[in-house]
Design a protein around this motif. Sequence first.
Motif, PDB file in Angstrom:
ATOM      1  N   GLU A  64       2.684   5.578  11.621  1.00 56.68           N
ATOM      2  CA  GLU A  64       1.976   4.924  10.529  1.00 56.68           C
ATOM      3  C   GLU A  64       2.882   4.765   9.307  1.00 56.68           C
ATOM      4  O   GLU A  64       2.740   3.812   8.525  1.00 56.68           O
ATOM      5  CB  GLU A  64       0.744   5.757  10.171  1.00 56.68           C
ATOM      6  N   ARG A  65       3.827   5.680   9.159  1.00 55.41           N
ATOM      7  CA  ARG A  65       4.740   5.631   8.017  1.00 55.41           C
ATOM      8  C   ARG A  65       6.027   4.878   8.315  1.00 55.41           C
ATOM      9  O   ARG A  65       6.961   4.878   7.498  1.00 55.41           O
ATOM     10  CB  ARG A  65       5.063   7.062   7.571  1.00 55.41           C
ATOM     11  N   GLY A 102      -6.561   6.800   7.266  1.00 52.65           N
ATOM     12  CA  GLY A 102      -5.225   7.063   7.779  1.00 52.65           C
ATOM     13  C   GLY A 102      -5.030   8.514   8.143  1.00 52.65           C
ATOM     14  O   GLY A 102      -5.923   9.353   7.962  1.00 52.65           O
ATOM     15  N   TYR A 103      -3.834   8.812   8.621  1.00 59.38           N
ATOM     16  CA  TYR A 103      -3.557  10.165   9.099  1.00 59.38           C
ATOM     17  C   TYR A 103      -3.199  11.138   7.985  1.00 59.38           C
ATOM     18  O   TYR A 103      -3.393  12.345   8.132  1.00 59.38           O
ATOM     19  CB  TYR A 103      -2.455  10.124  10.158  1.00 59.38           C
TER      20      TYR A 103
END
Length: 413
Positions: A254-255, A379-380
Amino acid sequence: MTDLGTAARGAATGTGDRSRPRAALPALCLTQIVSWGIVYYAFPVLNPQITAATGWPAGATTAAFSLGLVVSALAGIRVGRILDRRGPRAVMTAGSVLGVISLLIVAAAPNLPLLIAGWTLAGLAMAATFYQPAFAALTRWWAPDHVRALTLVTLAGGLASTVFAPLTATLADHLSWRHTYLVLAGILAAVTIPAHALALRAPWPDAPTAPTHAAVGAAGVGRSRPFLLLAAAFTLSGFAMYAVVVALVPLLLERGYTTSQAAWALGIGGAGQTLGRTLYAALARRTTATARTTILIALGGLSTAAFAAAPGPSALIIAVSIVAGMVRGNLTLLQATAITDRWGTTQYGRLSGLLAAPATTAAALAPFAGATLAVPLGGYAPLFLLLATFSAAASLIAPWTATGGLRRRSPQP
């Protein structure tokens, strides 16, 4: 360090000296690396490829994996009772066979129902081959020096993600996820089946008796307030810890990190586990069981929060992963010794199975719950913050887990 495989010292098991099986400890070190690495750690690396190739929802594939862990938790209670009576050889050998079959089913699954069936069977394999049966074997064969043996096997087991997360990613770069699982199943069969069948043949000593158990019994211990609170603390902590393990790769993807970079970050945590476990004996000598339970669970929450707060650079992510791995490695030994520290070694398999069942169930639900909660949370990173609060709650419960007959310090390993 004392040679744990030396028969000359014998095994002080409570019913007289018996020779410790020379091959058991190195075999269990090897099989824990391979079993955890293939049956557990390969999944978070391969799951993004599985969902991309099949179109199956990530929540559904993660739920199938989680179901296997739930089955492992429930089956672990029965496995513990069998281990107390019969020893580890048949249980762990059969578990290795089931593990291979389950991965073949997963690799060939044309649809979600068959994938679920494969992971359900894998759950039985986990209950029969992961740490719990290995701990039961070493606690019986190596008592009263079992802490040293447990430390060695968990030092090895900590390398599972370090070895197999990058290896799985490398295989997945050249093969489909199905063929990757086929290769891994072959490795699992070649290593663990003969190791368990041949190295665990020693006679199974009778369980030692202990005054606590003579007066209360395993059932009474299992209903006691310290036991129930300890189970609650491990359940909350286990949920957070295993959600972090499975969610770390998606967090890093995700990043903007690559799958290989994320896999290395996950794998380096295994090296951290190994490093952390070398420190557990010193911690055990200087703290009570209750104090180190509180400290380690709280540190687990802080490392989880650090993942949420540190988007980069890569070196910082690696550093946080190592620290988180060190805490996770100590938590594994903490749980392995929680029963003996408080209630002795009698019926260790049964009591450890009861203690581990809710924590393993929570750990089983954690991957699915994490993947599900990440969406509404945005999000995580917010998920990791939520998981940190679970560990904080567990650390507040931990001080209440002391028992009246608790030793102030663990015996020096």
